[in-house]
Scaffold this motif. Structure first.
Motif, PDB file in Angstrom:
ATOM      1  N   LYS A  50       0.989  -1.266  -0.061  1.00 36.00           N
ATOM      2  CA  LYS A  50       0.130   0.113   0.043  1.00 36.00           C
ATOM      3  C   LYS A  50       0.982   1.147  -0.056  1.00 36.00           C
ATOM      4  CE  LYS A  50      -3.325   2.559   2.836  1.00 36.00           C
ATOM      5  NZ  LYS A  50      -3.703   2.805   4.217  1.00 36.00           N
ATOM      6  N   GLY A  51       0.706   2.181  -1.158  1.00 40.53           N
ATOM      7  CA  GLY A  51       1.649   3.238  -1.203  1.00 40.53           C
ATOM      8  C   GLY A  51       0.570   4.467  -0.874  1.00 40.53           C
ATOM      9  N   THR A  52       1.303   5.423  -0.003  1.00 40.40           N
ATOM     10  CA  THR A  52       0.462   6.695   0.312  1.00 40.40           C
ATOM     11  C   THR A  52       1.475   7.502  -0.042  1.00 40.40           C
ATOM     12  OG1 THR A  52      -0.837   5.485   2.144  1.00 40.40           O
ATOM     13  CG2 THR A  52      -0.895   7.879   2.163  1.00 40.40           C
ATOM     14  N   TYR A  53       0.969   8.577  -1.204  1.00 33.44           N
ATOM     15  CA  TYR A  53       1.577   9.706  -1.485  1.00 33.44           C
ATOM     16  C   TYR A  53       1.012  11.004  -0.907  1.00 33.44           C
ATOM     17  CZ  TYR A  53       3.933   7.106  -5.037  1.00 33.44           C
ATOM     18  OH  TYR A  53       4.763   6.297  -5.798  1.00 33.44           O
ATOM     19  N   PHE A  79      -2.997  16.904  -0.023  1.00 36.15           N
ATOM     20  CA  PHE A  79      -3.973  15.729   0.336  1.00 36.15           C
ATOM     21  C   PHE A  79      -3.192  14.414   0.337  1.00 36.15           C
ATOM     22  CE2 PHE A  79      -3.726  16.757  -4.010  1.00 36.15           C
ATOM     23  CZ  PHE A  79      -3.629  15.578  -4.854  1.00 36.15           C
ATOM     24  N   ASN A  80      -3.602  13.260   0.856  1.00 33.48           N
ATOM     25  CA  ASN A  80      -2.921  12.021   0.827  1.00 33.48           C
ATOM     26  C   ASN A  80      -3.860  11.083  -0.130  1.00 33.48           C
ATOM     27  OD1 ASN A  80      -1.093  12.826   2.535  1.00 33.48           O
ATOM     28  ND2 ASN A  80      -2.254  11.963   4.343  1.00 33.48           N
ATOM     29  N   LEU A  81      -3.079  10.292  -1.062  1.00 32.20           N
ATOM     30  CA  LEU A  81      -3.615   9.531  -2.068  1.00 32.20           C
ATOM     31  C   LEU A  81      -2.983   8.157  -1.951  1.00 32.20           C
ATOM     32  CD1 LEU A  81      -5.732  10.113  -4.178  1.00 32.20           C
ATOM     33  CD2 LEU A  81      -3.756  10.133  -5.932  1.00 32.20           C
ATOM     34  N   SER A  82      -3.829   7.087  -1.681  1.00 36.15           N
ATOM     35  CA  SER A  82      -3.412   5.489  -1.551  1.00 36.15           C
ATOM     36  C   SER A  82      -4.072   4.640  -2.608  1.00 36.15           C
ATOM     37  CB  SER A  82      -3.818   5.301  -0.006  1.00 36.15           C
ATOM     38  OG  SER A  82      -3.168   6.119   0.777  1.00 36.15           O
ATOM     39  N   THR A  83      -2.739   3.776  -2.684  1.00 35.29           N
ATOM     40  CA  THR A  83      -3.382   2.537  -3.717  1.00 35.29           C
ATOM     41  C   THR A  83      -2.591   1.376  -3.276  1.00 35.29           C
ATOM     42  OG1 THR A  83      -4.155   1.803  -5.808  1.00 35.29           O
ATOM     43  CG2 THR A  83      -1.873   2.993  -5.660  1.00 35.29           C
ATOM     44  N   THR A  84      -3.307   0.337  -3.645  1.00 29.14           N
ATOM     45  CA  THR A  84      -2.441  -1.186  -3.466  1.00 29.14           C
ATOM     46  C   THR A  84      -1.962  -1.837  -4.779  1.00 29.14           C
ATOM     47  OG1 THR A  84      -3.691  -1.254  -1.491  1.00 29.14           O
ATOM     48  CG2 THR A  84      -2.717  -3.055  -2.336  1.00 29.14           C
ATOM     49  N   GLU A  85      -0.748  -1.974  -4.749  1.00 27.72           N
ATOM     50  CA  GLU A  85      -0.244  -2.767  -6.173  1.00 27.72           C
ATOM     51  C   GLU A  85       1.013  -3.729  -5.509  1.00 27.72           C
ATOM     52  OE1 GLU A  85      -0.708  -3.650  -9.027  1.00 27.72           O
ATOM     53  OE2 GLU A  85      -2.389  -2.150  -9.554  1.00 27.72           O
ATOM     54  N   ASN A  86       1.388  -4.407  -6.765  1.00 24.16           N
ATOM     55  CA  ASN A  86       2.478  -5.251  -6.421  1.00 24.16           C
ATOM     56  C   ASN A  86       3.866  -4.878  -6.366  1.00 24.16           C
ATOM     57  OD1 ASN A  86       0.916  -7.791  -6.721  1.00 24.16           O
ATOM     58  ND2 ASN A  86       0.704  -7.083  -8.792  1.00 24.16           N
ATOM     59  N   ALA A  90       4.228   0.190 -10.114  1.00 27.17           N
ATOM     60  CA  ALA A  90       2.811  -0.027 -10.493  1.00 27.17           C
ATOM     61  C   ALA A  90       1.951   1.038  -9.666  1.00 27.17           C
ATOM     62  CB  ALA A  90       2.515  -1.454 -10.312  1.00 27.17           C
ATOM     63  N   ILE A  91       2.604   1.343  -8.205  1.00 32.40           N
ATOM     64  CA  ILE A  91       1.811   2.167  -7.569  1.00 32.40           C
ATOM     65  C   ILE A  91       1.640   3.639  -7.972  1.00 32.40           C
ATOM     66  CG2 ILE A  91       1.909   3.306  -5.056  1.00 32.40           C
ATOM     67  CD1 ILE A  91       2.511   0.656  -3.962  1.00 32.40           C
ATOM     68  N   SER A  93       2.102   4.515 -11.235  1.00 30.64           N
ATOM     69  CA  SER A  93       1.271   4.381 -12.495  1.00 30.64           C
ATOM     70  C   SER A  93       0.011   4.561 -12.030  1.00 30.64           C
ATOM     71  CB  SER A  93       1.529   3.252 -13.322  1.00 30.64           C
ATOM     72  OG  SER A  93       0.856   3.114 -14.376  1.00 30.64           O
ATOM     73  N   LYS A  94      -0.547   3.497 -11.021  1.00 31.62           N
ATOM     74  CA  LYS A  94      -2.037   3.720 -10.803  1.00 31.62           C
ATOM     75  C   LYS A  94      -2.633   4.917 -10.260  1.00 31.62           C
ATOM     76  CE  LYS A  94      -5.242   0.560  -8.709  1.00 31.62           C
ATOM     77  NZ  LYS A  94      -5.472  -0.915  -7.961  1.00 31.62           N
ATOM     78  N   LEU A  95      -1.654   5.629  -9.602  1.00 29.07           N
ATOM     79  CA  LEU A  95      -1.960   6.936  -8.734  1.00 29.07           C
ATOM     80  C   LEU A  95      -2.097   8.046  -9.751  1.00 29.07           C
ATOM     81  CD1 LEU A  95      -0.246   6.911  -5.290  1.00 29.07           C
ATOM     82  CD2 LEU A  95      -2.435   6.623  -5.842  1.00 29.07           C
ATOM     83  N   ALA A  96      -1.493   7.798 -11.071  1.00 29.56           N
ATOM     84  CA  ALA A  96      -1.154   8.983 -12.002  1.00 29.56           C
ATOM     85  C   ALA A  96      -2.586   9.150 -12.621  1.00 29.56           C
ATOM     86  CB  ALA A  96      -0.253   8.531 -12.935  1.00 29.56           C
ATOM     87  N   VAL A  97      -3.341   8.254 -12.633  1.00 25.71           N
ATOM     88  CA  VAL A  97      -4.814   8.031 -13.257  1.00 25.71           C
ATOM     89  C   VAL A  97      -5.912   8.276 -12.359  1.00 25.71           C
ATOM     90  CG1 VAL A  97      -3.932   6.593 -15.152  1.00 25.71           C
ATOM     91  CG2 VAL A  97      -5.238   5.561 -12.943  1.00 25.71           C
TER      92      VAL A  97
END
Length: 392
Positions: A50-53, A79-86, A90-91, A93-97
């Protein structure tokens, strides 16, 4: 001659067509400036991260500078933005969209990694690899190990700073006021330890009520590249004295149940070594510090030389106790040389070091068998602005 000139001009014109200019340019108002990254294991998906930016909001920063924003402001500076990846690529790239502005790492200040993740074999080094290879990254980015969830650290109250990352950065630089914390751990320095296979320590951060605490340190194995455990604040103070990382801060001493405070101003560590046999070493570490009394004891007259000697002896004992605590835990519990004794042998006694390098804090683990003696010297240079705090 004329033909030669024409040929030169023709070549220059052709080169102009090959120059692409700023082909990858992105306007500044289209960038999402990432100032902090927190990395944890996913709560729901096994073996995923889980990556949080933490991304700054320019308009919020402007209001903050004018004293109009804070933790309760409707227009926060971040603001904080989180997502889960391998993986970290990938994290990103996913947060970029998921944000209108593409993540940009040129202004990244801190990477926070959870202790749970750092304890897994080689994962710590794999995570750092993404940031080391990124062309936008600076080697001065700070790394912290969270004693708990890393993402929680990015949600702390900001108090008098515009973002939680600014607040944490300010605390991390307070090692001149406290010797119970390590100096800043930068990604470039950590990378050097990993390349050299040297064990090392990293600054820690722990969530507390209404903020964070950054005393103590995390110990890493330079070979497996995993975290093996923590040192307390007292033990970290001892480690700092050995590695000459004490830049200031308070040392407390006791005389007959009375506590007094000493502010360190200058410190020095000197290491000498004796080889007792091919795999047995004796290290003598002499620690010297000078400073000023910050809090005295009303029952003692600090203008007397005998009193000063008693105070110095108490401080010497305090430094020695904390240093021996750190040495004992590193030798007996973690069995890792974060003291830098292996580096000392490499630099000063290379012929002795070369045959034992692979067995220093692994294999035969000669480090754990070494005898380490500590001698301390404290010199009180000044006793403050007043001598007594009671009436004559």
């Amino acid at each position: 001659m004329l033909l030669k000139k024409r040929s030169c001009w023709a070549s220059l014109i052709c080169i102009l067509f090959l120059l692409t200019g700023c082909w990858d340019r992105i306007e500044i108002d289209q960038r999402g400036f990432v100032v902090g990254v927190a990395i944890d294991y996913s709560n729901t998906q096994k073996h995923k991260f889980k990556g949080t930016y933490q991304i700054v909001v320019p308009s919020g920063l402007k209001q903050s500078s004018q004293g109009k924003s804070g933790s309760g402001s409707s227009n926060k500076a971040y603001f904080n933005l989180s997502t889960t990846e391998n993986s970290m690529p990938a994290i990103s790239s996913k947060l970029a969209v998921r944000t209108s502005r593409s993540p940009y790492f040129e202004h990244l200040k801190i990477i926070i990694i959870s202790s749970e993740l750092a304890k897994d074999d080689k994962i710590f080094a794999d995570l750092l690899d993404f940031f080391l290879r990124n062309s936008e990254m600076r080697r001065g980015v700070q790394i912290l190990i969270a004693n708990g969830k890393a993402s929680d650290i990015l949600d702390i109250p900001t108090f008098n700073e515009p973002t939680p990352i600014d607040y944490i950065t300010s605390i991390a630089r307070n090692d001149r006021k406290s010797n119970y914390m390590l100096p800043e751990s930068r990604i470039g320095d950590v990378h050097e330890y990993l390349v050299k296979h040297e064990s090392f320590a990293i600054q820690t951060v722990k969530l507390e009520e209404k903020g964070v605490a950054m005393t103590g340190s995390a110990i890493f194995d330079g070979h497996t590249k995993e975290m093996v455990g923590f040192l307390t604040g007292d033990e970290t103070q001892g480690l700092n004295f050995v590695t000459e990382h004490v830049k200031g801060g308070i040392i407390e001493g006791k005389i007959k149940d009375h506590t007094f405070a000493f502010r360190a101003e200058r410190t020095k560590s000197k290491i000498t070594m004796q080889q007792l046999n091919p795999t047995k070493f004796r290290f003598n570490i002499k620690l010297a510090t000078e400073g000023v009394i910050d809090k005295s004891i009303s029952d003692y007259d600090t203008s007397k030389s005998e009193t000063i000697k008693n105070l110095e002896k108490s401080l010497e004992d305090a430094v020695q106790i904390n240093t021996l605590k750190a040495i004992k835990k590193l030798q007996q519990t973690y069995k890792k040389d974060a003291l830098g004794l292996g580096a000392y042998l490499f630099q000063n006694h290379y012929k002795l070091w070369k045959p034992i390098a692979n067995d220093w804090d692994q294999g035969l683990n000669i480090f754990t068998q070494s005898e380490i003696n500590v001698q301390t010297e404290v010199i009180i240079r000044r006793i403050g602005n007043i001598i007594k705090t009671t009436k004559e």
